[in-house]
Design a protein around this motif. Structure first.
Motif, PDB file in Angstrom:
ATOM      1  N   THR A   1       0.830  -1.206   0.000  1.00 14.11           N
ATOM      2  CA  THR A   1       0.000   0.000   0.000  1.00 14.11           C
ATOM      3  C   THR A   1       0.865   1.257   0.000  1.00 14.11           C
ATOM      4  OG1 THR A   1      -0.101  -0.050   2.425  1.00 14.11           O
ATOM      5  CG2 THR A   1      -1.867  -1.175   1.239  1.00 14.11           C
ATOM      6  N   HIS A   2       2.172   1.080  -0.054  1.00 15.26           N
ATOM      7  CA  HIS A   2       3.098   2.208  -0.052  1.00 15.26           C
ATOM      8  C   HIS A   2       3.433   2.632  -1.479  1.00 15.26           C
ATOM      9  CE1 HIS A   2       3.720   2.066   4.305  1.00 15.26           C
ATOM     10  NE2 HIS A   2       3.693   0.757   4.187  1.00 15.26           N
ATOM     11  N   ALA A   3       4.292   3.645  -1.586  1.00 14.16           N
ATOM     12  CA  ALA A   3       4.654   4.191  -2.904  1.00 14.16           C
ATOM     13  C   ALA A   3       5.769   3.398  -3.556  1.00 14.16           C
ATOM     14  CB  ALA A   3       5.070   5.653  -2.749  1.00 14.16           C
ATOM     15  N   TRP A   4       5.961   2.167  -3.122  1.00 11.04           N
ATOM     16  CA  TRP A   4       6.982   1.278  -3.682  1.00 11.04           C
ATOM     17  C   TRP A   4       6.453  -0.144  -3.607  1.00 11.04           C
ATOM     18  CZ3 TRP A   4       7.589   4.359   0.648  1.00 11.04           C
ATOM     19  CH2 TRP A   4       7.436   3.723   1.879  1.00 11.04           C
ATOM     20  N   THR A   5       7.055  -1.039  -4.357  1.00 14.69           N
ATOM     21  CA  THR A   5       6.625  -2.430  -4.358  1.00 14.69           C
ATOM     22  C   THR A   5       7.232  -3.178  -3.182  1.00 14.69           C
ATOM     23  OG1 THR A   5       8.468  -3.018  -5.809  1.00 14.69           O
ATOM     24  CG2 THR A   5       6.380  -2.476  -6.863  1.00 14.69           C
ATOM     25  N   ALA A   6       6.574  -4.232  -2.752  1.00 11.65           N
ATOM     26  CA  ALA A   6       7.085  -5.045  -1.649  1.00 11.65           C
ATOM     27  C   ALA A   6       8.427  -5.654  -2.039  1.00 11.65           C
ATOM     28  CB  ALA A   6       6.084  -6.145  -1.305  1.00 11.65           C
ATOM     29  N   GLY A   7       9.359  -5.631  -1.103  1.00 10.44           N
ATOM     30  CA  GLY A   7      10.688  -6.179  -1.351  1.00 10.44           C
ATOM     31  C   GLY A   7      11.600  -5.266  -2.134  1.00 10.44           C
ATOM     32  N   ALA A   8      11.215  -3.997  -2.273  1.00 15.52           N
ATOM     33  CA  ALA A   8      12.021  -3.062  -3.064  1.00 15.52           C
ATOM     34  C   ALA A   8      13.308  -2.695  -2.334  1.00 15.52           C
ATOM     35  CB  ALA A   8      11.225  -1.793  -3.363  1.00 15.52           C
ATOM     36  N   ALA A   9      14.279  -2.303  -3.113  1.00 17.26           N
ATOM     37  CA  ALA A   9      15.557  -1.809  -2.594  1.00 17.26           C
ATOM     38  C   ALA A   9      15.941  -0.577  -3.396  1.00 17.26           C
ATOM     39  CB  ALA A   9      16.639  -2.875  -2.722  1.00 17.26           C
ATOM     40  N   THR A  10      16.690   0.313  -2.767  1.00 16.57           N
ATOM     41  CA  THR A  10      17.121   1.524  -3.466  1.00 16.57           C
ATOM     42  C   THR A  10      18.446   1.996  -2.879  1.00 16.57           C
ATOM     43  OG1 THR A  10      16.352   3.684  -4.285  1.00 16.57           O
ATOM     44  CG2 THR A  10      15.965   3.206  -1.966  1.00 16.57           C
ATOM     45  N   GLY A  11      19.005   3.037  -3.468  1.00 17.32           N
ATOM     46  CA  GLY A  11      20.222   3.639  -2.964  1.00 17.32           C
ATOM     47  C   GLY A  11      19.898   4.877  -2.154  1.00 17.32           C
TER      48      GLY A  11
ATOM     49  N   PRO B   1      15.198  12.251  14.189  1.00 20.54           N
ATOM     50  CA  PRO B   1      13.943  12.718  14.807  1.00 20.54           C
ATOM     51  C   PRO B   1      12.725  11.993  14.211  1.00 20.54           C
ATOM     52  CG  PRO B   1      14.693  14.320  13.199  1.00 20.54           C
ATOM     53  CD  PRO B   1      15.746  13.243  13.244  1.00 20.54           C
ATOM     54  N   TRP B   2      12.561  10.729  14.585  1.00 20.59           N
ATOM     55  CA  TRP B   2      11.541   9.864  13.976  1.00 20.59           C
ATOM     56  C   TRP B   2      10.131  10.466  14.059  1.00 20.59           C
ATOM     57  CZ3 TRP B   2      13.032   5.423  11.469  1.00 20.59           C
ATOM     58  CH2 TRP B   2      14.335   4.970  11.719  1.00 20.59           C
ATOM     59  N   ALA B   3       9.733  10.854  15.249  1.00 15.07           N
ATOM     60  CA  ALA B   3       8.368  11.343  15.428  1.00 15.07           C
ATOM     61  C   ALA B   3       8.135  12.638  14.654  1.00 15.07           C
ATOM     62  CB  ALA B   3       8.087  11.551  16.921  1.00 15.07           C
ATOM     63  N   LEU B   4       9.101  13.526  14.693  1.00 13.24           N
ATOM     64  CA  LEU B   4       8.965  14.789  13.963  1.00 13.24           C
ATOM     65  C   LEU B   4       8.788  14.528  12.476  1.00 13.24           C
ATOM     66  CD1 LEU B   4      11.101  17.970  14.550  1.00 13.24           C
ATOM     67  CD2 LEU B   4      10.564  17.211  12.247  1.00 13.24           C
ATOM     68  N   PHE B   5       9.579  13.624  11.920  1.00 15.21           N
ATOM     69  CA  PHE B   5       9.475  13.316  10.489  1.00 15.21           C
ATOM     70  C   PHE B   5       8.104  12.746  10.143  1.00 15.21           C
ATOM     71  CE2 PHE B   5      14.309  12.656   9.589  1.00 15.21           C
ATOM     72  CZ  PHE B   5      14.464  14.017   9.479  1.00 15.21           C
ATOM     73  N   ARG B   6       7.598  11.867  10.998  1.00 14.35           N
ATOM     74  CA  ARG B   6       6.286  11.280  10.717  1.00 14.35           C
ATOM     75  C   ARG B   6       5.192  12.331  10.820  1.00 14.35           C
ATOM     76  NH1 ARG B   6       1.910  10.676  13.857  1.00 14.35           N
ATOM     77  NH2 ARG B   6       3.213   9.976  15.584  1.00 14.35           N
ATOM     78  N   ARG B   7       5.260  13.177  11.852  1.00 16.03           N
ATOM     79  CA  ARG B   7       4.248  14.226  12.007  1.00 16.03           C
ATOM     80  C   ARG B   7       4.287  15.214  10.852  1.00 16.03           C
ATOM     81  NH1 ARG B   7       6.326  14.498  17.375  1.00 16.03           N
ATOM     82  NH2 ARG B   7       7.240  16.546  16.853  1.00 16.03           N
ATOM     83  N   ALA B   8       5.462  15.428  10.258  1.00 19.29           N
ATOM     84  CA  ALA B   8       5.591  16.348   9.124  1.00 19.29           C
ATOM     85  C   ALA B   8       4.983  15.782   7.849  1.00 19.29           C
ATOM     86  CB  ALA B   8       7.055  16.692   8.895  1.00 19.29           C
ATOM     87  N   GLY B   9       4.624  14.504   7.859  1.00 19.99           N
ATOM     88  CA  GLY B   9       3.935  13.934   6.711  1.00 19.99           C
ATOM     89  C   GLY B   9       4.768  13.037   5.830  1.00 19.99           C
ATOM     90  N   ALA B  10       5.985  12.703   6.253  1.00 16.62           N
ATOM     91  CA  ALA B  10       6.821  11.810   5.442  1.00 16.62           C
ATOM     92  C   ALA B  10       6.160  10.445   5.305  1.00 16.62           C
ATOM     93  CB  ALA B  10       8.195  11.653   6.080  1.00 16.62           C
ATOM     94  N   VAL B  11       6.298   9.838   4.125  1.00 13.43           N
ATOM     95  CA  VAL B  11       5.782   8.477   3.938  1.00 13.43           C
ATOM     96  C   VAL B  11       6.769   7.458   4.480  1.00 13.43           C
ATOM     97  CG1 VAL B  11       4.374   9.101   1.947  1.00 13.43           C
ATOM     98  CG2 VAL B  11       6.720   8.268   1.585  1.00 13.43           C
TER      99      VAL B  11
ATOM    100  N   GLU C   1       6.461   4.833  15.613  1.00  6.60           N
ATOM    101  CA  GLU C   1       6.266   5.478  14.310  1.00  6.60           C
ATOM    102  C   GLU C   1       5.956   4.451  13.213  1.00  6.60           C
ATOM    103  OE1 GLU C   1       5.856   8.500  14.769  1.00  6.60           O
ATOM    104  OE2 GLU C   1       6.742   8.379  16.775  1.00  6.60           O
ATOM    105  N   LEU C   2       6.609   3.297  13.273  1.00  5.15           N
ATOM    106  CA  LEU C   2       6.298   2.243  12.308  1.00  5.15           C
ATOM    107  C   LEU C   2       4.864   1.761  12.480  1.00  5.15           C
ATOM    108  CD1 LEU C   2       9.603   0.136  12.475  1.00  5.15           C
ATOM    109  CD2 LEU C   2       8.933   1.774  10.702  1.00  5.15           C
ATOM    110  N   ASP C   3       4.429   1.648  13.720  1.00 12.30           N
ATOM    111  CA  ASP C   3       3.064   1.203  13.991  1.00 12.30           C
ATOM    112  C   ASP C   3       2.045   2.190  13.447  1.00 12.30           C
ATOM    113  OD1 ASP C   3       1.280  -0.713  15.158  1.00 12.30           O
ATOM    114  OD2 ASP C   3       0.933   0.682  16.820  1.00 12.30           O
ATOM    115  N   ALA C   4       2.442   3.462  13.346  1.00  8.97           N
ATOM    116  CA  ALA C   4       1.559   4.490  12.789  1.00  8.97           C
ATOM    117  C   ALA C   4       1.554   4.471  11.258  1.00  8.97           C
ATOM    118  CB  ALA C   4       1.979   5.863  13.289  1.00  8.97           C
ATOM    119  N   GLY C   5       2.334   3.554  10.658  1.00 12.75           N
ATOM    120  CA  GLY C   5       2.322   3.418   9.201  1.00 12.75           C
ATOM    121  C   GLY C   5       3.519   3.981   8.490  1.00 12.75           C
ATOM    122  N   LEU C   6       4.487   4.528   9.226  1.00 12.51           N
ATOM    123  CA  LEU C   6       5.669   5.099   8.601  1.00 12.51           C
ATOM    124  C   LEU C   6       6.491   4.007   7.919  1.00 12.51           C
ATOM    125  CD1 LEU C   6       7.237   7.882   8.485  1.00 12.51           C
ATOM    126  CD2 LEU C   6       8.623   6.971  10.352  1.00 12.51           C
TER     127      LEU C   6
END
Length: 362
Positions: free
Chosen positions: A4-14, A222-232, A258-263
């Motif tokens: 349900t994210h903006a990437w496919t399951a099992g994706a990797a990137t640089g 700053p995990w919580a700050l990033f999630r509150r700012a709207g980062a996916v 933060e992960l539990d919140a969907g980050l």
């Protein structure tokens, strides 16, 4: 497995940077090794204008910069240094346009975030832009305009791509802690309120027109700050925290909340450069031992993601969500690797991500 994210399951990137100065080869390598989530490579070895701050400042609209002995500085009119930065970016985009022709799927691009720029770019008087709240507001608005234009250009060049924007904020922990020094080096710039930092990031995330990943290669992300700012997602170097059996309960709880919140988590799990301390010279036995250690390091993709598997287990999360919520990446610093090492690292990252799909409970 669907994501349900903006990437496919099992994706990797640089993370972004790659070694060398040949952008065509770098683009080919990324497209070949990271087919599920390629990124526009950055080659800082080319010098000023290809570095994080120089490239980031080149996106600013109506705020030209020039390179001074002390770093990048806002100036009255564009000069040679800015033209060089823009030319390097254009070459990179041309290479991507040619070699990503026909590509469809998610594509990540990177840019320095507003707070890292503010902590690095100087005002006309030599002070950091961070020292002037009005300058920070101008910087943020200018960067937003430039990134919107940049993303629109990319959509024209690679029309089949679904863009993902990574904003690099390596300096943000220092900004929040008041550790950015004044030009004299004897003082520090007054730290902004966390609410101001969050609101500035949130405006960028909301208005830029693409999902945003916030990246920070520091221990105190700053995990919580990033999630509150709207980062996916948050991109972080997990190796900086050491072995997971040494993580504090507070660290695990902070990330877990933060992960539990969907980050999403872009997990830096494969070292960009060989571990320090492994001898590269000496007697034959030492060299053979070092070579075997380095071969093992990049020979077991599943071992690279032990940290995220263990994290999921300790948090009690469903293992089936692991591959869709986590994207595997190298650690920061791939520009310092050899070309062969970089290719091997990206191959390991890809295999590690796919291992999460094949056997999520391993």
């Amino acid at each position: 497995m669907e994501s349900t994210h903006a990437w496919t399951a099992g994706a990797a990137t640089g993370v972004g940077s790659m070694p060398g100065t040949d952008v065509v080869e770098a683009v080919r390598t990324v497209l070949g090794e990271l087919p599920d989530l390629p990124h526009l490579p950055e080659l800082p070895d080319r010098g000023p204008g290809a570095d994080l701050i120089g490239r980031g400042a080149s996106f600013l609209v109506d705020l030209p910069v020039d390179l001074q002995p002390s770093g990048w500085r806002l100036v009255d009119r564009p000069g040679r240094d800015l033209r060089r930065a823009l030319d390097l970016l254009e070459r990179d985009l041309d290479a991507l346009t040619e070699h990503a022709d026909g590509y469809t799927g998610p594509l990540k691009v990177q840019a320095a975030g507003v707070w890292t720029l503010a902590a690095s770019v100087e005002l006309h008087n030599g002070a950091k832009a961070l020292s002037d709240p009005g300058a920070v507001r101008d910087l943020s608005a200018s960067l937003l305009d430039g990134l919107i234009t940049h993303l629109a250009d990319l959509r024209r060049r690679v029309p089949g791509a679904s863009l993902l924007l990574q904003l690099d904020e390596p300096s943000l922990p220092a900004v929040l802690a008041g550790r950015i020094t004044t030009p004299s080096g004897y003082g520090t710039v007054r730290r902004p309120e966390e609410s101001t930092v969050e609101a500035t990031l949130a405006t960028l995330v909301e208005k830029v027109g693409a999902p945003v990943v916030l990246h920070c290669c520091a221990r105190d992300v700053p995990w919580a700050l990033f999630r509150r700012a709207g980062a996916v997602a948050v991109s972080a170097d997990l190796t900086l925290l050491g072995p997971i059996d040494r993580w504090s309960p507070k660290t695990i709880d902070t990330i877990g909340e933060e992960l539990d919140a969907g980050l999403g988590l872009f997990a830096g799990v494969v070292p960009a450069v060989p571990p320090s301390g492994a001898p590269i010279a000496g007697n034959a036995a030492d060299v053979r031992t070092a070579q075997r250690a380095r071969a093992r390091e990049l020979s077991d993709p599943a071992a690279s993601v032990t940290v995220v598997r263990t994290l999921w287990q300790r948090l009690g999360f469903d293992p089936a969500t692991l591959a869709s919520q986590v994207v595997t990446t190298p650690t920061c610093g791939l520009a310092g690797a050899t070309d062969d090492r970089a290719r091997a690292v990206l191959a390991q990252v890809r295999a590690a991500g796919r291992s999460l799909v094949k056997d999520p409970e391993a």
